[in-house]
Write a protein that holds these residues in place. Structure first.
Motif, mmCIF file in Angstrom:
data_model
loop_
_atom_site.group_PDB
_atom_site.id
_atom_site.type_symbol
_atom_site.label_atom_id
_atom_site.label_comp_id
_atom_site.label_asym_id
_atom_site.label_seq_id
_atom_site.Cartn_x
_atom_site.Cartn_y
_atom_site.Cartn_z
ATOM 1 N N VAL A 134 0.858 -1.147 -0.046
ATOM 2 C CA VAL A 134 -0.054 -0.053 0.118
ATOM 3 C C VAL A 134 0.865 1.213 -0.065
ATOM 4 O O VAL A 134 1.935 1.294 0.871
ATOM 5 N N TYR A 135 0.707 2.380 -1.010
ATOM 6 C CA TYR A 135 1.470 3.317 -1.076
ATOM 7 C C TYR A 135 0.708 4.838 -0.937
ATOM 8 O O TYR A 135 -0.461 4.786 -1.789
ATOM 9 N N ASP A 136 1.018 5.511 -0.220
ATOM 10 C CA ASP A 136 0.523 6.778 -0.073
ATOM 11 C C ASP A 136 0.994 7.594 -1.260
ATOM 12 O O ASP A 136 2.143 7.915 -1.505
ATOM 13 N N GLN A 203 -6.080 8.917 -2.919
ATOM 14 C CA GLN A 203 -5.287 8.853 -1.697
ATOM 15 C C GLN A 203 -4.203 7.824 -1.647
ATOM 16 O O GLN A 203 -2.952 8.163 -1.228
ATOM 17 N N SER A 204 -4.648 6.644 -2.180
ATOM 18 C CA SER A 204 -3.376 5.467 -1.987
ATOM 19 C C SER A 204 -4.001 4.641 -2.958
ATOM 20 O O SER A 204 -4.790 4.553 -3.731
ATOM 21 N N GLU A 206 -3.063 0.300 -3.808
ATOM 22 C CA GLU A 206 -2.727 -1.144 -3.506
ATOM 23 C C GLU A 206 -2.262 -1.887 -4.506
ATOM 24 O O GLU A 206 -2.983 -2.052 -5.616
ATOM 25 N N LYS A 229 -9.721 9.670 -2.462
ATOM 26 C CA LYS A 229 -9.866 10.573 -1.108
ATOM 27 C C LYS A 229 -11.185 10.752 -0.618
ATOM 28 O O LYS A 229 -12.025 11.176 -1.336
#
Length: 805
Positions: A134-136, A203-204, A206, A229
């Motif tokens: 998971v990356y922001d 937002q992120s 996966e 978001k």
């Protein structure tokens, strides 16, 4: 190769981790051992094995209890009630399940009394599981202000080509989801449209290399889930942003001849964005909008085409694009009561292209003299609407829920090409027009049931989908037309899918097991106009079982070893079956093939993770076997200067590789992250027949090659809340079914500064700083070879401002 191994060595020197513990909500019930009646207001406390206090709670009037979130580890639960003997029960919180059900605890009548209990909270930590990464998005400074496709290119294990197509571990068979759901915006099973979603709305992201049976079986390489978001704070809140930029600052390669249109340069990029959220009591309303306007040099490809008779053609394909993209998203969360939650959301995407194409041709003996000049003007409008209605029913037991969702997607594509053909060799000028209208309607219904168990959880669900995609293409011949009038008309793509799945997760102290099975029936019918000169109606169906297995051995708190097995399928999409050619390049016509069948893949993987205070390393060895590989094959049309690029199934393919992901904090100010994916691609010998214009055979011997990529990100925390990110990417040569792609590399740079007490930030970044990202292909066919070099736009500089309120 030496350059690659040098970069891998650099990776190994900078390795390091993250904590894998999670927090789980633990629940259960308490009853009298004799009359089985539930006991209200029982005191429950959680102890460490050394009897030190962790947390506690009190059962409700129905005898049910829910303990505050508890970290991974071994514990003792003590249940105490006036008039009953104390009861002790051991339990273990693992790393996979956020909810645990301890079942019913029975108390024996007695005289033991409990003096009191104190309830305290546990600090929440982030779950990191080996089945996904998971990356922001906000941490990717060097790509802020671009599209989702652009921001993905720095993520571990992902590569992105110039058309915005995502590759995982060397394969483009990736399923793209938006908030966990398939939509017509990003493709159903395959992928599309990622370059049309601004990163400012996300937002992120996966990355799921080994999806469970809960996910659709499509996407051999895995699943990418894009999370939009959405704020959940009380009252009004939101964010606003503005990004400005320019691309193609330096010309990579001049035009083949000076008489064609200029390459786009200093191309403008504008991206304003606004999102609002209002939450009060049982209601949460959210709305967001983005405009992504840009000009872009989509292609600047130079070809050298050589035939066995010694003739050589030198060609350029220049395509300049102007494109506004609008995204509007809105929705409402409504908590009907403590057990029922309703969510409605809508996403509308509008994108319009204006493409200007120039394709000059010359023979190699006289490159200054054109033999042909092909121009086109394309107007294309895509409108997509995605509606979703989701109901969640919560049972008394925390984590025990039933989620039902109905989703509808509509996409309309309206495309017109205007062509001008100047043939200097035969001294004539021609004009032609083609048009395409296609409407896609998708209906799907999903039911997902989840129940926590004492040492795991069980998931059961179903998905039903219908997809109808009629399209109609018209050919309007002009003067000296080159259109093949037998290839226009109508067609309809029909896709019906029915699936059932179950997934079971079981956890012990040092062992985690997951097993799932998805049963899926799919039927695809492609109905072709009976007047079509080449193809007839066709289709396929299958009833398949798609298991997934996962076993993890927890060596210690910071080390684990995990094995995976997956079986997946990639169904040919409508564009792969489409029988209508595109004339953007009049000498290499591209079309689909309604005779395609699905590609099936079995994969195994063994992964290891070691983490410590300031870093981690994750490594995985994997092997995939695919049958009926989906690809495109180019063959020469006999007696002409024309080629046909047709979708085909190319037999068996094998992919074995190693992926490494590592991160290390160096002191307080520097963080180094690196990843590499190095694999052996092997494509077995195959023979196919291209049906257009008449059966043309093509054979290829077995081929294999080592390929891979390496990425290095370095983040610097500077005084006055400045941050700098430097990112480098290197791709080794790789094979494709008809040839290979050569090495390529680039460097990105970004800087950001926090403003207004952390509520805002300003950023400046540049992609492909040194303008080195160039795609080079070498293709071989019966009686010809094609070498191409594409100097498309990759260098972009952006400046932006964001504010949260």
């Amino acid at each position: 190769m030496l350059r690659f191994f040098f970069l891998v060595s650099l990776l190994l020197l900078s390795m390091a981790g993250y904590s894998q513990s999670i927090e789980a909500v633990v629940s259960g019930s308490v009853s009298d051992s004799e009359n089985r009646e539930f006991l209200p207001f029982v005191n429950l406390i959680v102890l460490q094995p050394d009897s030190s206090f962790v947390t506690g709670t009190v059962a409700n009037d129905a005898g049910r209890f829910t303990l505050p979130k508890i970290k991974t580890g071994d514990y003792i639960l003590k249940a105490s009630f006036i008039g009953y003997e104390d009861q002790y029960q051991n339990f273990h919180v693992g790393r996979l399940n956020p909810f645990l059900d301890l079942g019913n605890i029975t108390l024996l009548p007695g005289s033991t009394m409990l003096e009191g209990v104190t309830v305290s909270g546990i600090r929440q930590e982030v779950l990191s599981s080996m089945d996904r990464k998971v990356y922001d998005i906000e941490e990717n400074i060097s790509q802020q202000g671009g599209s989702v496709a652009q921001i993905m290119k720095n993520l571990p294990g992902i590569t992105v080509d110039q058309e915005g197509k995502v590759f995982l571990r060397g394969s483009d068979k990736v399923s793209i989801l938006i908030d966990g759901k398939q939509t017509a915006i990003t493709g159903m099973g395959s992928q599309s449209g990622l370059e049309n979603i601004p990163a400012s709305a996300i937002q992120s992201i996966e990355i799921i290399n080994n999806p469970s049976a809960k996910y659709d079986a499509s996407g051999m390489a895995g699943v990418v889930n894009i999370i939009f978001k959405k704020e959940r704070q009380q009252g009004w809140n939101g964010r606003a942003g503005l990004t400005l930029g320019a691309g193609a600052l330096v010309e990579k390669n001049p035009n083949l001849v000076p008489t064609i249109r200029n390459q786009y340069s200093f191309t403008p990029k504008i991206n304003p964005s606004l999102s609002l959220n209002y939450r009060k009591d049982a209601f949460n309303f959210f709305v967001s909008g983005d405009l992504l306007y840009h000009q872009q040099m989509m292609k600047n490809e130079f070809f050298v085409r050589t035939s066995n008779d010694g003739s050589m053609i030198n060609q350029q394909w220049l395509e300049n694009r102007t494109q506004p993209i609008y995204n509007l998203r809105a929705g409402l969360d409504y908590e009907i009561n403590s057990k029922n939650l309703l969510t409605f959301s809508a996403l509308f995407n509008y994108r319009a292209y204006t493409d200007l194409g120039d394709l000059p041709y010359s023979n190699m003996l006289s490159s200054s003299m054109l033999s042909r000049f092909w121009e086109y003007y394309e107007e294309e409008i895509n409108q997509t609407l995605f509606l979703s209605l989701t109901h969640k029913y919560l049972f008394d037991q925390p984590g025990h829920e039933l989620v039902s969702s109905f989703n509808y997607s509509f996409r309309r594509k309206d495309e017109v090409f205007y062509f001008t053909n100047q043939n200097f060799a035969e001294n004539f000028t021609g004009t032609d027009t083609t048009g395409l209208i296609a409407d896609e309607n998708i209906f799907d219904l999903t039911l997902d049931y989840q129940r926590p168990l004492r040492s795991g959880r069980i998931e059961i669900g179903t998905k039903q989908r219908a997809r109808i995609f009629p399209n109609f293409i018209t050919f309007t011949p002009g003067l000296n037309s080159i259109l093949d009038m037998g290839l226009d008309g109508s067609a309809e793509y029909q896709d019906y899918l029915s699936a059932l799945y179950t997934n079971y997760i079981y956890e012990l102290k040092n062992l985690e097991l997951e097993a799932g099975l998805r049963a899926e029936y799919a039927r695809v019918d492609y109905l072709v106009d009976p007047d079509h000169s080449v193809y007839e109606s066709s289709g396929f169906d299958y009833l398949g079982l798609f298991p997934n297995l996962r076993a993890s051995w927890l060596i210690n708190e910071n080390s684990r070893l995990t094995a995976f097995y997956n079986r997946r399928v990639d169904r040919p999409e409508e564009k792969n079956l489409r029988v209508f050619p595109t004339y953007a390049d009049p000498e290499i016509l591209s079309m689909g093939n309604p005779g395609l069948v699905p590609q099936f893949t079995n994969s195994v993987e063994l992964g290891y993770r070691q983490s410590w205070d300031k870093g981690y390393i994750y490594g995985a060895a994997y092997h995939r076997i695919s049958e009926n590989i989906l690809t495109k094959i180019i063959t020469e049309v006999p007696g002409t200067n024309r080629f046909a690029s047709v979708d085909q199934n190319a037999g068996m393919g094998y992919n074995s590789g190693i992926e490494l992901v590592a991160s290390q904090q160096l002191g307080q100010k520097i963080k180094v992250s690196a990843n590499t994916n190095y694999y052996l691609n092997r494509i077995a010998a195959f023979t196919i027949v291209n049906a257009y214009p008449s059966n043309i055979p093509f054979s290829r011997d077995e081929q294999s090659a080592w390929a891979g990529n390496f990425k290095l990100n370095t983040d610097f925390d500077l005084p006055s809340e400045f941050k700098i990110q430097l990112a480098g990417i290197y791709f080794t040569p790789d094979i494709i079914p008809q040839g290979k792609i050569l090495e390529r590399y680039s460097v990105d740079l970004g800087i950001t500064k926090a403003l207004w007490g952390g509520k805002g930030e300003v950023f400046l970044n540049a992609t492909d700083v040194f303008n080195t990202m160039i795609n080079k292909y070498e293709l071989q066919g019966p009686g010809f070879s094609i070498n191409s070099t594409d100097y498309y736009e990759t260098q972009v500089v952006r400046i932006g401002l964001q504010y949260r309120f």
